[in-house]
Structure formats: structure tokens, C-alpha cells
Design an enzyme around this catalytic site. Structure first.
Site, PDB file in Angstrom:
ATOM      1  N   TYR A 166       0.503 -42.762 -15.072  1.00  0.00           N
ATOM      2  CA  TYR A 166       0.349 -42.640 -16.518  1.00  0.00           C
ATOM      3  C   TYR A 166       0.084 -44.032 -17.099  1.00  0.00           C
ATOM      4  CZ  TYR A 166       2.651 -38.062 -15.909  1.00  0.00           C
ATOM      5  OH  TYR A 166       2.999 -36.791 -15.510  1.00  0.00           O
ATOM      6  N   HIS A 189       3.439 -36.662  -6.652  1.00  0.00           N
ATOM      7  CA  HIS A 189       2.764 -36.143  -7.840  1.00  0.00           C
ATOM      8  C   HIS A 189       1.713 -35.085  -7.499  1.00  0.00           C
ATOM      9  CE1 HIS A 189       1.285 -37.585 -12.087  1.00  0.00           C
ATOM     10  NE2 HIS A 189       1.454 -36.284 -12.026  1.00  0.00           N
ATOM     11  N   LEU A 247       4.349 -25.731 -23.396  1.00  0.00           N
ATOM     12  CA  LEU A 247       3.746 -25.276 -24.651  1.00  0.00           C
ATOM     13  C   LEU A 247       2.231 -25.144 -24.527  1.00  0.00           C
ATOM     14  CD1 LEU A 247       5.840 -27.374 -27.189  1.00  0.00           C
ATOM     15  CD2 LEU A 247       6.135 -24.978 -26.533  1.00  0.00           C
ATOM     16  N   PHE A 259       0.467 -23.824 -28.119  1.00  0.00           N
ATOM     17  CA  PHE A 259       1.390 -22.910 -28.784  1.00  0.00           C
ATOM     18  C   PHE A 259       2.113 -23.559 -29.960  1.00  0.00           C
ATOM     19  CE2 PHE A 259       0.975 -20.639 -24.683  1.00  0.00           C
ATOM     20  CZ  PHE A 259       0.517 -19.437 -25.191  1.00  0.00           C
TER      21      PHE A 259
END
Length: 348
Positions: A64, A133, A214, A219
Site C-alpha cells: 500500500y 497477500h 461494503l 453500499f
């Protein structure tokens, strides 16, 4: 009158002794993939707020940024005395880039070097939960997990996890060293893991960590989400958000939204509550970059669903109602995570 503070329960993640908050915090979007990096002071404040609220499982990865997310968490830990002892740090290794395309590595020397790098960036001497990962399909999973086992024995990591691994890969890994958790994409509209992977985890006593619970934010606001994304946001290219799929997927959101109104909650709280209701071995890790959204996500823990509610929700997001793959790199997920047999490995 202000709402009473939400008490975040604790849960056992897996059967090896790890305890975490029943909801975690996905930190990726603070620095990577979902648009430009967010202001560091704001993100550190959000992390501190999350821990003060009772959310203690913090999820990151060396890819990241790369590296910027781990550095952010390291700074957040450094700025508040005693914070390290209050949290469970989860990070990941194995995703690199070669010629602009994703590449995955699991050879022992790389595993060890990646761990040392994460320890340094996080500013800690031990990682609580260390995931592979993505699976390196060139290296037998037994070889990768064998090195992770050594890192456990050396006290550099406490617990071992896998992310986006197939059921057979999980079994082979678990036979070498107990796998504490498997992280996978699981949400109301991403349910392909339920057929084989979830039952395998439960059979073996492995905890389940649900990322993107989500639907990568869908959502929360439906089609409005797409309008708010920056050009640097990877979701712009994800199949479910493309015009040819979005029109039908918005219908799923609208039905969830209607039920949320009846239940007196937001659609994101309803979708997140659905994940919580999948079992006490499931820990969702919704990500956010705003304290207000974090507070809203926490209140999903108080949304109660009946079996009829759950069935109704699942009918809205049935597979034939959802258009497009869940990931634009679908070829690099558990569906293609098989590794060679251990007998084929020649340690160079």
C-alpha cells in the site's frame, strides 16, 4: 440527546489464541489506491480515534503505497504512548510490481526480507498477524509457510495468515504451520467464497477477515460513489462500476437502501451488519478516511437482523442480480492460487 457510545466487543480470531476487536479498520485507502494520499495528521487522528473507540485490529500491507501505509501506522503508534500494546497489527507481504503488472513472491529470502522491512517501517519488534497477500504460484505454499514458521519461532511474528487463497492452498499451508486467519473479499454482493473457502476455514478453526465488506464503498452511496471518485482511484476501472454493469447494480443498492429505511439504519450499516451476522468467527475490516464514516460503521454492530431479513437481503444481491467481476485483477485471486507440489522445489 447524544447516542450512547458504542461498545466494540472482542472476538477470538482463529483457534491459536489471537483476540481482536469484532470489527477492524482497513487502512489502505488512507494512502493508496483510492485516490491521492489523505492528509497525514487527519489519518493519524482517525487511527487514534478508532483505537479509543475500541477498534484495535489495524490492517495494512507493504504494497500500500508501496510502504507509505505502514509508515503512517508506525507514526500513529509512535505519537501516543502505550498505543502499541492496545492494538493488533496486521500487515501483508508478497505483492510487488514487474513491468507495470502485479507480481507475487513467496520464496523464503523474500519473505524474510519483507518481514524485516515491515517491522522497520511499523517501528515494532513483532507483527501480530502476518499475511501472504497473494499466492506465488511458482513457489510451493509449504516453502513459503515454512519460512513464516521460522519467523514465528524467532518472535518476529505471532500469527500467520493468508489472503485470497484457495481451499486446497489453505489446507496445505495449515499442515505446515497453523493458519490463524484468511482474509478474503466477502460482502453482500461478493459471496463466491461461501462454497468452498469458508467451510474449509471453519473445519480447520481458521478465522475469517472480510475485506471490502461494503462492496468497495458501493453500499454507502450507490452510483453517487462513482461521481465522487478521483481519476487516481482504482475503483474507476473495476468491472462492477462500469456503465454497462452499473445500471443493474444500482438496482441492488436501491433495494438494500429501502430495507435500511425500514430498519432505521443506513444502507452501509445494513450491508455491514449482514457480514457480522455470518458468524462469530468473521471480522470485517471496513476502510474509511473520515471519522464520521468510521462512527457510522461502528454502529453496524448494533443492527440486528432476523433470518428473514438476511434471506431478503441475499435475494436482492443474488449472483444473477450483480453484474461484473468483483475485481479487475480477478485472475490474481484465490481462483488461481494453486502452487506446485513441494517435491518440485529446488532451493537455490
Amino acid at each position: 440527546m447524544a447516542a450512547a457510545p458504542m461498545v466494540v466487543p472482542r472476538m477470538k480470531l482463529g483457534s491459536q489464541g489471537l483476540e481482536v476487536s469484532a470489527q477492524g479498520l482497513g487502512c489502505m485507502g488512507m494512502t493508496a489506491y483510492y485516490g491521492p494520499p489523505k492528509p497525514e495528521p487527519d489519518m493519524i487522528a482517525l487511527i487514534h480515534h478508532a483505537v479509543a473507540t475500541g477498534v484495535t485490529l489495524l490492517d495494512t500491507a507493504d504494497s500500500y503505497g508501496p510502504h507509505t501505509n505502514e509508515l503512517l501506522l508506525g507514526k500513529a503508534l509512535l505519537q501516543e504512548d502505550g498505543l502499541r500494546e492496545k492494538v493488533e497489527l496486521a500487515t501483508k507481504f508478497g505483492v510487488t510490481s514487474a513491468y507495470g503488472k502485479p507480481d507475487f513472491r513467496g520464496e523464503p529470502a523474500y519473505v524474510r526480507a519483507a518481514c524485516e522491512g515491515s517491522l522497520k517501517r511499523l517501528g515494532v519488534d513483532c507483527i501480530d498477524l502476518y499475511y501472504q497477500h497473494r499466492i506465488d504460484t511458482r513457489v510451493p505454499i509449504e516453502v513459503t509457510v515454512g519460512e513464516l514458521k521460522k519467523l514465528v519461532e524467532e518472535g518476529k511474528i505471532k500469527y500467520v495468515g493468508l489472503s485470497e487463497a484457495s481451499a486446497s492452498t489453505i489446507r496445505r499451508a495449515h499442515a505446515v504451520h497453523p493458519i490463524t486467519a484468511v482474509q478474503l473479499e466477502w460482502s453482500l454482493w461478493s459471496r463466491d467464497v461461501e462454497e468452498d473457502i469458508i467451510p474449509t476455514c471453519r473445519e480447520l478453526g481458521i478465522g475469517i477477515v472480510a475485506y471490502s465488506p461494503l462492496g468497495r464503498g458501493f453500499f454507502s452511496s450507490g452510483a453517487k460513489l462513482i461521481d465522487s471518485l478521483s481519476e487516481q482511484d482504482v475503483r474507476k476501472n473495476m468491472p462492477r462500476f462500469q456503465p454497462e454493469n452499473l445500471d443493474k447494480n444500482v438496482q441492488v443498492f436501491e433495494r438494500v437502501n429501502e430495507m435500511a429505511r425500514r430498519k432505521g439504519c443506513t444502507p452501509s450499516q445494513l450491508a455491514l451488519a449482514w457480514v457480522h451476522h455470518q458468524g462469530n468467527d468473521v471480522c470485517p475490516i471496513p476502510g474509511t478516511t473520515k471519522i464520521a464514516n468510521f462512527n457510522q460503521n461502528i454502529r453496524a454492530l448494533s443492527v440486528k437482523l432476523t433470518p428473514d431479513d438476511i434471506s431478503e437481503l441475499e435475494s436482492y444481491a443474488a449472483a444473477d442480480n450483480v453484474q461484473g467481476d468483483r475485481h479487475f485483477h480477478i485472475a490474481y485471486t484465490w481462483k488461481n492460487s494453486e502452487t506446485p507440489p513441494l517435491s518440485s522445489w529446488k532451493d537455490e
